[in-house]
Design a protein around this motif. Structure first.
Motif, short mmCIF file in Angstrom:
data_model
loop_
_atom_site.label_atom_id
_atom_site.label_comp_id
_atom_site.label_asym_id
_atom_site.label_seq_id
_atom_site.Cartn_x
_atom_site.Cartn_y
_atom_site.Cartn_z
N LEU A 107 7.39 -13.68 -5.31
CA LEU A 107 6.26 -12.83 -5.64
C LEU A 107 6.40 -11.56 -4.83
O LEU A 107 6.46 -11.61 -3.59
CB LEU A 107 4.94 -13.54 -5.30
N GLU B 254 4.84 -7.69 -4.37
CA GLU B 254 3.66 -6.87 -4.63
C GLU B 254 4.01 -5.40 -4.53
O GLU B 254 4.58 -4.97 -3.54
CB GLU B 254 2.61 -7.24 -3.59
N LEU C 116 6.00 -11.66 -10.46
CA LEU C 116 6.39 -13.04 -10.16
C LEU C 116 7.72 -13.29 -10.84
O LEU C 116 7.85 -13.15 -12.06
CB LEU C 116 5.35 -14.03 -10.68
N VAL D 217 -0.60 -9.64 -12.27
CA VAL D 217 0.74 -10.21 -12.10
C VAL D 217 1.53 -10.14 -13.41
O VAL D 217 1.04 -10.53 -14.46
CB VAL D 217 0.67 -11.67 -11.62
#
Length: 139
Positions: free
Chosen positions: A65, A67, A74, A96
């Motif tokens: 994951l 960011e 993901l 996501v």
């Protein structure tokens, strides 16, 4: 439609980095603080914007994951991780995007709850067998 094509091209451009990450981060790597754990998966935070998840079904499969400033990505979904979308939402509050490096069962088993999955077009022939629980489109 152009936005999806552009976005897919960007994601595909990231694939070599995901392969490199899999080679440099051992899936049994125990670095980082555990931020989520259940019978199916454990997620550890590696830095401010990066987490590694390890599923427990097959080969200790890895999920990543990452960011960004507006969204999270993901990478892979393990073999069987029910409600993976809800687990990830506990880790990041950002929207996501789900991307699978390829459509083998130990990478796409948890894609079911995601509305979209980005995947290399070369894997499309095996999607019907390996992504049976997925109802949305693949890009």
């Amino acid at each position: 439609m152009k936005a999806y094509i552009y976005f897919a091209a960007v994601l595909l451009g990231l694939m070599p980095y995901t392969v490199e990450a899999q080679e440099t981060i051992n899936s049994r790597d125990l670095r980082g603080k555990v931020v989520y754990q259940d019978d199916e998966v454990v997620f550890r935070q590696l830095d401010e914007h990066t987490w590694i998840g390890n599923g427990h079904r097959v080969y200790n499969e890895s999920l990543y994951l990452v960011e960004g400033s507006e969204r999270a990505l993901l990478i892979d979904a393990g073999t069987r991780i029910p409600e993976l979308d809800k687990i990830v939402a506990k880790i990041t509050s950002k929207p996501v995007t789900m991307m699978a490096t390829h459509a083998h069962g130990d990478h796409v088993g948890g894609v079911g709850p995601f509305p979209e999955v980005y995947l290399n077009a070369g894997d499309m022939p095996i999607v019907p067998n390996n992504m049976r629980n997925y109802k949305g489109p693949s890009f």
